[in-house]
Design an enzyme around this catalytic site. Structure first.
Site, short mmCIF file in Angstrom:
data_model
loop_
_atom_site.label_atom_id
_atom_site.label_comp_id
_atom_site.label_asym_id
_atom_site.label_seq_id
_atom_site.Cartn_x
_atom_site.Cartn_y
_atom_site.Cartn_z
N ARG A 76 0.85 -1.19 0.00
CA ARG A 76 0.00 0.00 0.00
C ARG A 76 0.89 1.24 0.00
O ARG A 76 1.96 1.25 0.61
CB ARG A 76 -0.89 0.03 1.24
CG ARG A 76 -2.01 -0.97 1.20
CD ARG A 76 -2.88 -0.89 2.43
NE ARG A 76 -2.21 -1.37 3.62
CZ ARG A 76 -1.58 -0.64 4.51
NH1 ARG A 76 -1.55 0.69 4.39
NH2 ARG A 76 -1.00 -1.17 5.55
N TYR A 216 -1.58 -3.39 -6.86
CA TYR A 216 -1.29 -4.22 -5.70
C TYR A 216 -2.31 -4.09 -4.58
O TYR A 216 -2.67 -2.98 -4.17
CB TYR A 216 0.09 -3.87 -5.13
CG TYR A 216 0.69 -5.05 -4.37
CD1 TYR A 216 1.35 -6.06 -5.05
CD2 TYR A 216 0.55 -5.18 -2.99
CE1 TYR A 216 1.88 -7.16 -4.37
CE2 TYR A 216 1.07 -6.27 -2.31
CZ TYR A 216 1.74 -7.26 -3.01
OH TYR A 216 2.25 -8.34 -2.34
N GLY A 217 -2.71 -5.22 -4.03
CA GLY A 217 -3.47 -5.32 -2.78
C GLY A 217 -4.44 -4.18 -2.51
O GLY A 217 -5.30 -3.87 -3.33
N GLY A 218 -4.28 -3.57 -1.35
CA GLY A 218 -5.20 -2.54 -0.90
C GLY A 218 -5.27 -1.33 -1.82
O GLY A 218 -6.23 -0.55 -1.75
N LYS A 225 -9.41 -2.11 1.84
CA LYS A 225 -9.06 -0.96 2.68
C LYS A 225 -9.84 0.30 2.28
O LYS A 225 -10.25 1.08 3.13
CB LYS A 225 -7.56 -0.69 2.60
CG LYS A 225 -6.70 -1.89 2.97
CD LYS A 225 -6.95 -2.35 4.38
CE LYS A 225 -6.01 -3.48 4.77
NZ LYS A 225 -6.26 -3.95 6.13
N HIS A 245 -10.39 -2.05 11.73
CA HIS A 245 -9.34 -2.92 11.23
C HIS A 245 -9.14 -4.03 12.26
O HIS A 245 -8.16 -4.03 13.00
CB HIS A 245 -8.07 -2.06 11.06
CG HIS A 245 -6.96 -2.74 10.33
ND1 HIS A 245 -5.64 -2.40 10.53
CD2 HIS A 245 -6.95 -3.74 9.42
CE1 HIS A 245 -4.87 -3.14 9.75
NE2 HIS A 245 -5.64 -3.97 9.08
N SER A 267 -0.96 -3.62 10.54
CA SER A 267 -0.74 -4.58 9.47
C SER A 267 0.49 -5.45 9.75
O SER A 267 1.50 -4.95 10.24
CB SER A 267 -0.53 -3.84 8.15
OG SER A 267 -1.61 -2.96 7.95
N CYS A 269 1.02 -7.87 11.91
CA CYS A 269 1.37 -8.17 13.31
C CYS A 269 0.71 -9.47 13.77
O CYS A 269 0.48 -9.67 14.96
CB CYS A 269 0.93 -7.03 14.22
SG CYS A 269 2.00 -5.60 14.15
N LYS A 271 -2.45 -10.86 12.71
CA LYS A 271 -3.91 -10.94 12.84
C LYS A 271 -4.44 -12.26 12.28
O LYS A 271 -5.28 -12.90 12.89
CB LYS A 271 -4.59 -9.78 12.11
CG LYS A 271 -4.48 -8.47 12.84
CD LYS A 271 -5.77 -7.64 12.87
CE LYS A 271 -6.34 -7.31 11.52
NZ LYS A 271 -5.47 -6.38 10.77
N THR A 272 -3.90 -12.66 11.11
CA THR A 272 -4.40 -13.89 10.50
C THR A 272 -4.07 -15.08 11.40
O THR A 272 -4.89 -15.98 11.57
CB THR A 272 -3.83 -14.06 9.07
OG1 THR A 272 -4.11 -12.86 8.34
CG2 THR A 272 -4.46 -15.23 8.35
N ASN A 273 -2.87 -15.07 12.00
CA ASN A 273 -2.49 -16.18 12.90
C ASN A 273 -3.41 -16.23 14.12
O ASN A 273 -3.85 -17.30 14.52
CB ASN A 273 -1.04 -16.03 13.37
CG ASN A 273 -0.06 -16.27 12.25
OD1 ASN A 273 -0.42 -16.76 11.19
ND2 ASN A 273 1.20 -15.93 12.48
N ASP A 292 -9.35 -9.55 9.19
CA ASP A 292 -8.82 -8.21 8.91
C ASP A 292 -9.77 -7.05 9.24
O ASP A 292 -9.32 -6.02 9.69
CB ASP A 292 -8.41 -8.13 7.44
CG ASP A 292 -7.47 -6.95 7.15
OD1 ASP A 292 -6.61 -6.66 7.99
OD2 ASP A 292 -7.61 -6.32 6.09
N ARG A 384 1.88 -11.99 -0.64
CA ARG A 384 0.53 -12.26 -0.15
C ARG A 384 -0.07 -13.51 -0.76
O ARG A 384 0.27 -13.91 -1.87
CB ARG A 384 -0.38 -11.07 -0.51
CG ARG A 384 0.03 -9.75 0.12
CD ARG A 384 -0.37 -9.70 1.57
NE ARG A 384 0.02 -8.45 2.21
CZ ARG A 384 -0.71 -7.87 3.16
NH1 ARG A 384 -1.84 -8.41 3.55
NH2 ARG A 384 -0.29 -6.77 3.73
N GLY A 509 0.12 -20.63 19.38
CA GLY A 509 -0.91 -21.40 20.10
C GLY A 509 -0.97 -21.08 21.58
O GLY A 509 -2.03 -21.20 22.22
C1 OXD Z 1 -2.96 -4.54 5.65
C2 OXD Z 1 -3.63 -5.66 4.99
O1 OXD Z 1 -2.02 -3.96 5.08
O2 OXD Z 1 -4.50 -6.27 5.62
O3 OXD Z 1 -3.36 -4.20 6.77
O4 OXD Z 1 -3.35 -5.95 3.82
MN MN Z 2 -5.09 -5.23 7.39
#
Ligand code: OXD
Ligand code: MN
Length: 594
Positions: A76, A216-218, A225, A245, A267, A269, A271-273, A292, A384, A509
């Site tokens: 981004r 790209y992405g966002g 976003k 977010h 971003s 840090c 979140k997905t895990n 997200d 990604r 975990g």
């Molecule tokens: C971010 C994303 O950059 O989720 O936060 O892609």
């Molecule tokens: Mn995000």
């Protein structure tokens, strides 16, 4: 150019907008998307033929594709992202602002003829479950087939959204071009984009998005976003809800009691895990609603209800492994798009952290040869994956629930080597809002810029708030006054380090232990003690863990006084838009520390 809308939409206002954009962008062809699997397959096929996609080995990753971006288009672009409202002060000190009329005039020049030699795709999509009062519709026009494929995964795209549009439902128009028209006989690049002209423009007052020059992405998947955070946050302020977010997870304890939590982290840090965490403590279960973004409204019973507006994950690949996130790895076993990871010789994918040993030879994210002796990484740190949430083995059954899920707890966090303890709890909503407002974190690769520097990132919304962040704090305070059943608020820091630079906490975990404490605080069965910064656990289960408890929960008053100074200096940028409640909480923190 005549466009045949028959069988696609009867919405004449939408038809007129599409015609107008076609006249402006002058594409060779127009494709009105239906969101079908057939359309995805044909578009992906086209990209394979042009060399933009490489189909992965069907025995290893069926239905999956690899691609790599232009090296100048990898994240981004926050310094090219604009919030264009009439009065500059309403965009606030954390956003870039341009006058909307001047910006539109500039964008019209850029869009003029920008799709020559290309196909203009029109993507109808719904953010959120179809039929939910919390959902919003969008229509994205783009000249990027990559965007078409990704939007089919990330949003509810196609027929169901079209049915709602036929009924005249409002939608957010999203204009996007990679900005590289083609003359006859021009050879297209595999990732067209503009190095010189990137513009990610939001018009929150007329609820529109214009994006130019990046694929790209966002920057390019405008439902994410741009719509679901920047435009939605402004709409949420006007209508009395929250666009955040945040991931959303369902947590079930060994007795079968289930509670939902949201968590906001900057971003990249983890979140997905966290959204797919595999608990190490027996009997606990985590299910994923979203990784997200959360849209939240107060329900009839006074509780806060959340939906995930997205239907897929656009996650950071490096660091994702069978150890760190087995559910993500399982989700990624098929039907995924990989961008800027490395390609193996047998047409599978690899990224740093996926396995302890890298393969002996790879094609790196720039398309060159790579071996373990290469000096550069094989995948880009912001590489990604795009994959459907419906492939997630721990998807929450309430993912498509039109009412959303009731939220019991909200967690804030950042990446902090020192000062901030493993976990603490807010004393009340106002204190929790202050905690969200004072989040800071070390910068990651998700945005262009220097990695590792500490930056203030209120509510992990710094790059995503579509209006004045001071007013956003005020909106949060107001929301807390609407109900006495608002969620409890916590702060975590998984990233504390000792003096030798080793992590203090094992993470992954084991984070369930911290979630367990929060869960039990809400149940009224876990203990905490007052400290100057908030409530800290006295009953966290650390059995069989070799951790330095004193270091994990140390509150170093000197360091915190420095933190207060830094927060005070930062908050000064908001001037008179900084709400009284936030100032009051900062004063309380300072007084508690002295
Ligand atoms: C971010 C994303 O950059 O989720 O936060 O892609
Ligand atoms: Mn995000």
């Amino acid at each position: 150019m005549d466009i045949d809308f028959s069988g696609w939409t009867t919405n004449t206002q939408l038809q007129a907008w599409i015609k107008e954009q076609a006249q402006l962008c002058k594409p060779d062809k127009i494709h009105l998307c239906d969101g079908s699997k057939k359309e995805f397959d044909e578009t992906a096929q086209l990209m394979c033929q042009s060399g933009a996609f490489v189909a992965l080995n069907p025995d290893k990753r069926p239905g999956s594709f690899w691609c790599h971006s232009d090296p100048s288009d990898v994240a981004r672009v926050e310094d090219r992202t604009f919030i264009c409202c009439k009065n500059e002060i309403d965009s606030g000190p954390t956003n870039h602002w341009r006058d909307p009329e001047e910006m539109k005039a500039h964008m019209l020049q850029l869009f003029n003829g920008c799709m020559q030699g290309r196909t203009m795709y029109v993507i109808p999509f719904c953010m959120g479950p179809i039929g939910s009062e919390l959902s919003l519709l969008g229509v994205q026009i783009t000249d990027s087939p990559y965007v078409v494929c990704n939007m089919r995964i990330m949003t509810r795209m196609g027929e169901k959204a079209l049915k709602l549009l036929d009924k005249g439902a409002p939608y957010i128009p999203c204009m996007h071009s990679v900005g590289v028209p083609l003359k006859p006989n021009d050879k297209d690049s595999s990732w067209p984009c503009r190095e010189d002209e990137k513009w990610i423009v939001h018009l929150p007052e007329e609820r529109a998005i214009w994006s130019f020059g990046s694929g790209y992405g966002g920057n390019a998947l405008l439902g994410k976003k741009c719509l679901a955070l920047r435009i939605a946050s402004a709409q949420a302020r006007d209508e009395g809800w929250l666009a955040e977010h945040m991931l959303i997870v369902g947590i079930t304890n060994p007795e079968g009691v289930k509670r939902y939590f949201c968590a906001a982290f900057p971003s990249a840090c983890g979140k997905t895990n966290l959204a797919m965490l595999k608990p190490t403590v027996p009997g606990w279960k985590i299910e994923t609603v979203g990784d997200d973004i959360a849209w939240m409204r107060i329900g009839k019973d006074g509780r806060l209800y959340a939906i995930n507006p997205e239907s897929g994950y656009f996650g950071v690949a490096p660091g994702t492994s069978w150890d760190s996130n087995p559910s993500a790895m399982e989700t990624l076993s098929k039907n995924a798009i990989y961008t800027n990871v490395a390609l193996t010789d047998d047409k599978d994918v690899w990224w740093e952290g996926m396995t302890p040993e890298p393969p002996a030879h790879l094609t790196d994210w720039k398309g060159g040869d790579w071996t373990p002796s290469s000096s550069e990484k094989a995948s880009h740190p912001n590489a990604r994956f795009t994959v459907s949430a419906y492939q997630c083995p721990v998807l929450d059954p309430a993912m498509d629930e039109v009412e959303g899920v009731p939220i019991s707890g909200i967690i804030f966090g950042g990446r902090r080597a020192s000062t901030v303890p493993l976990v603490f709890e807010a004393r009340d909503w106002e204190h929790g809002t202050f905690i969200g407002a004072s989040v800071s974190s070390e910068k990651t690769a998700a945005a262009a810029g220097k990695v590792g520097e500490l930056r203030h990132d209120p509510f992990a919304m710094l790059p995503f708030c579509g209006y004045n962040m001071g007013d956003y704090f005020g909106h949060w305070l107001k929301m807390g006054k609407k109900s006495d059943k608002m969620p409890r608020i916590f702060h975590v820091n998984w990233f504390g380090k000792d003096k030798d630079g080793n992590f203090l906490w094992p993470g992954f975990g084991e984070n369930i232990r911290v979630l367990e404490w929060m869960f039990n605080r809400i149940e009224g069965t876990a203990e905490a003690k007052e400290t100057p910064i908030g409530l800290v656990p006295t009953s966290l289960d650390l059995q069989n863990l070799d951790v330095d408890t004193d270091a994990l929960f140390e509150i170093d008053k000197e360091a915190w006084l420095k933190e207060v100074k830094s927060i005070r200096e930062y908050f000064a940028i908001f001037g008179d838009r900084l709400p009284e409640g936030i100032k009051k909480q900062l004063d309380i923190l300072e007084a508690n520390l002295k």
